[in-house]
Design an enzyme around this catalytic site. Structure first.
Site, mmCIF file in Angstrom:
data_model
loop_
_atom_site.group_PDB
_atom_site.id
_atom_site.type_symbol
_atom_site.label_atom_id
_atom_site.label_comp_id
_atom_site.label_asym_id
_atom_site.label_seq_id
_atom_site.Cartn_x
_atom_site.Cartn_y
_atom_site.Cartn_z
ATOM 1 N N LYS A 260 0.840 -1.209 0.000
ATOM 2 C CA LYS A 260 0.000 0.000 0.000
ATOM 3 C C LYS A 260 0.869 1.249 0.000
ATOM 4 C CE LYS A 260 0.944 1.456 4.343
ATOM 5 N NZ LYS A 260 1.627 2.742 4.629
ATOM 6 N N ASP B 152 -2.179 -2.271 10.474
ATOM 7 C CA ASP B 152 -2.396 -2.208 9.022
ATOM 8 C C ASP B 152 -3.024 -3.484 8.450
ATOM 9 O OD1 ASP B 152 -1.441 0.372 8.615
ATOM 10 O OD2 ASP B 152 0.617 -0.287 8.246
#
Length: 290
Positions: free
Chosen positions: A11, A138
């Site tokens: 990401k 995350d």
């Protein structure tokens, strides 16, 4: 099912704001997260040894034992569901390690998905996300993927529409940044400029790539760039070579840049490669899947 292969996507943060330090020592954040097409291969196989979890990686940098997030993910689900079979988890790394792209969390998320599917455990995505947050802030986002607003420590997620597609350069300089160092040195009350998160969400909704690129911002650069000036050197080089926006991802040191067309992006990629400023360099795009 004896074997399953998954892609664990990394990401980037289109916007990253640190709002305040919490009583528990963590920080409240506000981030726009986006999956990109740089991924690790995660291969899970059943092995004959009962009650055994083996992790193999193609790098000496990672812990291949119980400290690996993929190991923890498999152990968590298999213990909860009383699974006593043995598994081997093989990780082929492409996402920069300790690079601000959630590589460990991505591998963890893929392992949760893979173990769930391999043993028909029946967890839906939300159930996997609830378990994933126990392993890392995350991890729920890496299970969700795509474009999302992340709040709290990163675990409160609001899916967003896909942004307009564009070429993305991912550039990791040959330095390593400690996330703990960055969080330990950031002073939320002293931050002078914050990202326009609402503006970013509006640009994404309106599919306005130019506005999106203009609003890219990461407050962690205030801590990381003074320590590692090569990050700023790479950003400036990418902008000079035609990027419409470039910032650091996460706590760094990986830099990404957005481009309007592939020809310009390819030339910028080639130039950066010639300059030997990076340890890892990719030309990719956004990834938005269900």
């Amino acid at each position: 099912m004896e074997k399953i292969e998954l892609k664990a996507y990394g990401k980037i943060n289109l916007g990253l704001d640190v709002l305040e330090k919490r009583p528990d020592g963590y920080h409240n954040l506000e981030m726009i997260m986006q999956t990109v097409g740089v991924y690790d291969d995660v291969i899970i196989r059943k092995i004959p040894e009962k009650d055994r979890i083996v992790v193999k990686t193609d790098t000496m940098v990672l812990d291949n034992e119980k400290g690996n997030l993929a190991y923890m993910a498999a152990k968590m689900l298999m213990e909860e569901k009383d699974i006593h079979e043995g598994v081997e988890i093989e990780l082929h790394k492409r996402i920069p390690i300790a690079g601000g792209m959630a590589g460990g969390s991505a591998d963890c998320a893929a392992t949760l998905k893979g173990i769930n599917e391999m043993f028909n455990l029946g967890f839906d995505r939300e159930a996997l996300m609830e378990r994933g947050v126990k392993l890392g802030a995350d991890v729920p986002y890496c299970i969700l993927g795509g474009t999302a607003l992340a709040e709290g420590i990163g675990e409160k997620l609001t899916p967003l529409p896909a942004p307009p597609q564009c070429p993305v350069i991912i550039a990791k300089p040959p330095v390593s940044v400690s996330t703990a160092f960055v969080y330990g040195n950031i002073r939320p009350k002293e931050i002078e400029k914050h990202p326009d998160t609402k503006g970013l969400m509006e640009a994404i909704k309106n599919r306005n790539l130019e506005q999106l690129a203009k609003l890219l911002y990461n407050v962690m650069e205030d801590v990381t760039i003074p320590e590692y000036p090569i990050i700023d050197t790479i950003k400036k080089q990418l902008m000079a070579d035609g990027a419409i926006g470039s910032i650091m991802s996460g706590s760094g040191p990986t830099v990404f840049a957005l481009f309007q067309d592939m020809e310009t992006a390819q030339k910028a990629y080639n130039h950066l490669e010639e300059l030997s400023l990076t340890e890892q360099l990719y030309l990719t795009e956004f990834v938005n899947e269900d």
